[in-house]
Each structure stands twice: as structure tokens, then as C-alpha cells.
Design an enzyme around this catalytic site. Structure first.
Site, PDB file in Angstrom:
ATOM      1  CG  ASN A   1      41.732  40.383  42.668  1.00  0.00           C
ATOM      2  OD1 ASN A   1      41.067  40.183  43.509  1.00  0.00           O
ATOM      3  ND2 ASN A   1      41.314  40.871  41.605  1.00  0.00           N
TER       4      ASN A   1
ATOM      5  CD  GLU B   1      35.852  47.483  42.325  1.00  0.00           C
ATOM      6  OE1 GLU B   1      35.023  47.292  41.459  1.00  0.00           O
ATOM      7  OE2 GLU B   1      36.954  47.184  41.969  1.00  0.00           O
TER       8      GLU B   1
ATOM      9  CE  LYS C   1      40.566  40.208  37.725  1.00  0.00           C
ATOM     10  NZ  LYS C   1      39.809  40.910  36.640  1.00  0.00           N
TER      11      LYS C   1
END
Length: 326
Positions: free
Chosen positions: A208, A285, A204
């Protein structure tokens, strides 16, 4: 079951309301307007053309909520170091700690992986406060494949996706993961019990770790990022470096970067979560998506010039806009 939820935002509400609907006792750590809304109106979730409402216990004091069977953590990564030590009163000898967060988690290499001995990642847990507060042997690894948004205090709107993956941090299968999977599946989620959860997390991340920071810097949606050949080339370069790191830590990705980008293109004019955070003035983040992979590469003695460049640019962007600490 007694289920504590740390982080009453989009993902916390998406799962918390539905678990409450199945009769579980939900205790939410919240504050401010969100806490007031949960106490006054209950937790609301817009999904599938209807609004679900759940009455939950809510407090800004973890001790008031008490020990839970499961603690789901759905905070943004930058918030966890300060919050983790506070939630000790909610964690007992048998409590499962389930971080439903983006990027590389603090526990990712605590048990070692591939060519890396057991290692603490200082990029995401600078002083070890998270690991001290949330014991590795209590953790269940998690990946969420869903999109939701908070549209008001205590009010969540589900956008897309329904998938959750659970697994033991060290790999393999186990009864405690099976019980967790059964509970969440009973609430209507598409659940996968993975025997290689670190790979699922890395895969994942691979998709991203580029779209998120590039979108934040440029303000562009994913389709525009992919349409620019130079930016797409940067994306592929970072993905290639991440693949090389993954191969050394037991998370090999056989797929081509171009094929993964084709999946992203199907999302159309999609705003990433980091772009949404940047536009709203919320902390971004960076460490979970970029600094941690760089730290792993450094531990392995691997050069990552493309990843370094992207990290430097988004870090500077974050500092200039007050979204990342100086």
C-alpha cells in the site's frame, strides 16, 4: 479485561464494539461529537447486516479512564506524537500497548533489525516523545487486514476483511501474545500469532505504500492506477526498492511485484484510505508509509530514486492542500 482504545474511528470501533460484546470493560479516549455520541447512544457498529451497540466508558481525560490491561491505539499516524504523552495514566506496569496503525511504527527498529543496529526513526517520532510515552517492552506488534469507515459520530460501518495479526516486536512467540490472540479470537476475529511481525508489517506496507499516495495525488481508484502502464511502472519501481530495503532488515519478500499488483486489481475500483482522507481534508500518512522507509534506506546507505520521487510528489501535494505540515 480492561481495554482502553485510543482513537474512536473506524478500526477502533470495529474492534472495540465486538470486544465489548464479549463482556470486556472498554474505555475509549474520545472528544467532541464522538464523545457525546458514545455517552448518549453507545458505540454502534454496522456489520453482517445488523447493528451492534455497546455501552462503553468514554472520556477526553485519560486519567479518568485509569490503568488498562490492554491499550489499543487506532489513531492515524500524524496524530500519535501529540496524543502519546497524554495516555500515560492508562499504562501500568503490565499494560500491553497494541498499535493498530498503518505503515512503519515508531518501534520498528528500536530493537535493531538485520543490518541495522537499534535505531529510533525520527521520521515518525521526531523528538522521541512516542517512545518515551509508550515503552518498547510493552508493545505488541499488530497488522490489521480489514476495511471500515466512520459514517457518523460513534457509528462505524464494517466494509470487508476480518484479519488481525499479533506478534512480539523482537520476533518469536510468547505467552502475552498468545493471551491477546485468544481474547481477540474469542470476539470473532480471524487472528494470526506471527513469530515475525516486522515482516508482516513490511509486507503490508509493500502493497500500500504506492497505491495510497498515488491515489491521493491523482484522485484515481486503484484499478485506474494499475491500468496506466507508466504509473504501474512507477509502482513496480518503488516496490523493487522496498524489497531491497526489506532484504537488509530481515524482512525479505520473495513475491514478484506484478503478482502483488494482481491481488490489488481484484479489489476493483477501490478508494484507498489516503485518498479518502485527502478528499475529506484530513492529514495524510506520508511519514509512516514513505518517509520511514526512506530513512531506513538512508541508514543503510541505499539509493531510492523512485521512492524519493514519489515521496516528494505526495509531500508537495499534502502541503499544497493543507494535509501535511510545511
Amino acid at each position: 479485561m480492561r481495554i482502553g482504545i485510543i482513537g474512536a474511528g473506524a478500526i477502533g470501533g470495529w474492534i472495540g464494539v465486538r470486544l465489548a460484546q464479549r463482556g470486556h470493560d472498554i474505555a475509549v479516549l474520545a472528544r467532541g461529537e464522538t464523545l457525546a455520541a458514545l455517552r448518549t447512544h453507545g458505540w454502534r457498529l454496522d456489520i453482517g447486516g445488523e447493528t451492534l451497540t455497546a455501552r462503553v466508558a468514554a472520556s477526553d481525560d485519560p486519567a479518568a479512564l485509569g490503568v488498562q490491561d490492554v491499550v489499543l491505539i487506532s489513531l492515524k499516524g500524524p496524530a500519535l506524537p501529540a496524543v502519546a504523552p497524554r495516555i500515560a495514566p492508562m499504562i501500568g506496569a503490565e499494560t500491553l500497548v497494541v498499535p493498530m496503525m498503518n505503515g512503519v511504527p515508531w518501534w520498528f527498529l528500536l530493537g535493531g533489525a538485520g543490518d541495522v543496529a537499534p535505531t529510533a526513526l525520527r521520521s515518525v517520532d521526531p523528538d522521541g516523545a512516542i517512545a518515551a510515552a509508550l515503552p518498547y517492552d510493552r508493545v505488541i506488534g499488530t497488522v490489521v487486514h480489514a476495511s471500515a469507515a466512520a459514517i457518523g459520530p460513534g457509528h462505524i460501518m464494517h466494509k470487508a476483511g476480518n484479519g488481525v495479526i499479533f506478534g512480539e516486536p523482537a520476533g518469536g512467540s510468547g505467552a502475552r501474545v498468545a493471551r491477546l490472540c485468544a481474547m481477540v479470537e474469542d470476539a470473532g476475529f480471524a487472528v494470526t500469532h506471527s513469530d515475525r511481525i516486522r515482516y508482516e508489517i513490511w509486507y503490508k506496507l509493500w502493497g500500500n505504500m504506492t497505491m495510497n499516495p498515488i491515489s491521493a495525488i491523482t484522485g484515481a481508484t486503484c484499478d485506474k492506477i494499475l491500468d496506466d502502464p507508466l504509473v504501474a511502472g512507477l509502482t513496480l519501481g518503488v516496490m523493487a526498492e522496498a524489497q531491497a530495503i526489506g532484504a537488509r532488515i530481515g524482512c525479505p519478500i520473495a513475491e514478484r511485484g506484478e503478482d502483488r499488483m494482481a491481488v490489488t486489481r481484484q479489489l476493483g475500483a477501490f478508494k484507498t484510505s489516503m485518498l479518502q482522507d485527502a478528499e475529506a481534508g484530513r492529514p495524510i500518512e506520508i511519514d509512516q508509509l514513505l518517509s520511514a522507509p526512506r530513512e531506513i534506506a538512508a541508514t543503510l546507505g541505499m539509493a531510492t530514486p523512485m521512492l524519493d520521487a514519489l515521496t516528494g510528489m505526495v509531500r508537495l501535494f499534502g502541503r499544497q492542500h493543507g494535509l501535511y505540515p510545511a
